[in-house]
Design an enzyme around this catalytic site. Structure first.
Site, mmCIF file in Angstrom:
data_model
loop_
_atom_site.group_PDB
_atom_site.id
_atom_site.type_symbol
_atom_site.label_atom_id
_atom_site.label_comp_id
_atom_site.label_asym_id
_atom_site.label_seq_id
_atom_site.Cartn_x
_atom_site.Cartn_y
_atom_site.Cartn_z
ATOM 1 N N ASP A 7 0.851 -1.184 0.000
ATOM 2 C CA ASP A 7 0.000 0.000 0.000
ATOM 3 C C ASP A 7 0.887 1.234 0.000
ATOM 4 O O ASP A 7 2.059 1.176 0.415
ATOM 5 C CB ASP A 7 -0.925 0.017 1.218
ATOM 6 C CG ASP A 7 -1.957 1.141 1.132
ATOM 7 O OD1 ASP A 7 -2.720 1.155 0.141
ATOM 8 O OD2 ASP A 7 -1.989 1.991 2.026
ATOM 9 N N GLU A 9 0.821 5.784 0.515
ATOM 10 C CA GLU A 9 0.136 7.048 0.778
ATOM 11 C C GLU A 9 0.809 8.110 -0.078
ATOM 12 O O GLU A 9 2.019 8.026 -0.363
ATOM 13 C CB GLU A 9 0.201 7.426 2.264
ATOM 14 C CG GLU A 9 -0.443 6.415 3.202
ATOM 15 C CD GLU A 9 -1.931 6.215 2.974
ATOM 16 O OE1 GLU A 9 -2.581 7.101 2.384
ATOM 17 O OE2 GLU A 9 -2.434 5.145 3.372
ATOM 18 N N HIS A 57 -4.561 10.628 5.808
ATOM 19 C CA HIS A 57 -3.469 9.834 6.383
ATOM 20 C C HIS A 57 -2.739 10.514 7.541
ATOM 21 O O HIS A 57 -1.959 9.858 8.240
ATOM 22 C CB HIS A 57 -2.465 9.406 5.317
ATOM 23 C CG HIS A 57 -1.981 10.515 4.423
ATOM 24 N ND1 HIS A 57 -1.353 11.641 4.890
ATOM 25 C CD2 HIS A 57 -2.031 10.648 3.065
ATOM 26 C CE1 HIS A 57 -1.017 12.420 3.874
ATOM 27 N NE2 HIS A 57 -1.432 11.853 2.759
ATOM 28 N N HIS A 152 -5.543 6.422 7.608
ATOM 29 C CA HIS A 152 -4.870 5.529 6.668
ATOM 30 C C HIS A 152 -3.364 5.564 6.935
ATOM 31 O O HIS A 152 -2.803 6.595 7.298
ATOM 32 C CB HIS A 152 -5.132 5.985 5.229
ATOM 33 C CG HIS A 152 -6.521 5.719 4.755
ATOM 34 N ND1 HIS A 152 -6.806 4.864 3.719
ATOM 35 C CD2 HIS A 152 -7.706 6.179 5.194
ATOM 36 C CE1 HIS A 152 -8.120 4.822 3.524
ATOM 37 N NE2 HIS A 152 -8.683 5.625 4.415
ATOM 38 N N ASP A 157 -2.278 -0.453 6.578
ATOM 39 C CA ASP A 157 -3.261 -0.924 5.598
ATOM 40 C C ASP A 157 -2.773 -2.181 4.883
ATOM 41 O O ASP A 157 -3.576 -3.057 4.541
ATOM 42 C CB ASP A 157 -3.565 0.174 4.586
ATOM 43 C CG ASP A 157 -4.438 1.275 5.174
ATOM 44 O OD1 ASP A 157 -4.806 1.168 6.356
ATOM 45 O OD2 ASP A 157 -4.748 2.234 4.455
#
Length: 238
Positions: A7, A9, A57, A152, A157
């Site tokens: 994942d 960000e 986030h 997040h 995640d």
């Protein structure tokens, strides 16, 4: 089979608008079990983060001021993912950003050349058409604990997605055997203590034709429900 659940960000939603990756999180699965190996890195994007992204986030420009740039960590990152099957939720978003970062540093390869990519959002939509298939929705559906997910985060995640993926595909995340530190070594100790060397041979009961057919029918249903992702069938095919 080695898999990496990934994942990211980012500073915003579109790499075409100059947005960049600010966090990468990966966890490794080997034969459907978490190995404990992970790759996690915050990155300095050399641009401001959109306010809307910060609300998602919680990562700020100030926090990233002293973090390395993508070019500083790309070698370790590519070494971690290369040759693995990448498990990503909404893969085009993350892959698009990673490919953009690779282009910016002059790397000729892209993610598709390094890895096979599995999109769990596509899988979820095939398995649960017409339903919500966000990561939070899948956590509720498969009873995966995400109560610690206030914001997040790439690594968090990825860890949650690993549990969701294993649940979606009929597997399990981990098997605890009373705190045994080494499954292989302790299995031998347990075997010696419970099964004496002079024990009579175990009786082998083979499946009847009806039982084999019932097994095949069950695999067919699992394969259909998982969109062709039945691991048992893949192993039998090998």
């Amino acid at each position: 089979m080695r898999q990496v659940v990934l994942d990211t960000e980012t500073t915003g939603l579109e790499p075409e608008q100059g947005h960049r990756i600010i966090e990468i999180g990966c966890v490794e699965l080997d034969n459907r079990r978490l190995t404990g190996r992970r790759f996690h890195q915050y990155l300095q994007p050399d641009r401001d983060i959109d306010e809307g992204a910060v609300e998602v986030h919680g990562i700020t420009n100030e926090f990233l001021a002293d973090k390395p740039r993508f070019n500083d960590v790309v070698g370790d990152f590519l070494a971690f993912i290369e040759g693995a099957e990448l498990i990503i939720h909404n893969a085009p978003f993350d892959v698009g950003f990673i490919d953009n970062e690779l282009r910016l540093i002059g790397e000729r390869r892209n993610v598709g050349e390094l890895c096979v990519v599995v999109d769990t959002l596509v899988m979820a939509r095939q398995m649960h058409p017409g339903q919500k298939n966000s990561l939070d929705a899948l956590c509720r559906r498969y009873d995966v604990d995400n109560s610690h997910r206030d914001l997040h985060g790439a690594l968090l995640d990825a860890e949650i997605l690993a549990d969701v993926y294993l649940a979606m595909t009929g597997g399990q995340g981990a098997l605890s055997l009373g705190g045994l530190s080494s499954a292989a070594n302790n299995y031998q100790v347990i075997s010696n203590s419970l099964l004496p060397a002079d024990r009579p041979p175990l009786r082998v009961l083979r499946a009847s034709p009806a039982e084999r057919q019932a097994h095949a029918d069950t695999l067919a249903r699992v394969d259909k429900a998982s969109g062709g992702q039945c691991l048992w069938r893949e192993l039998e095919g090998d």
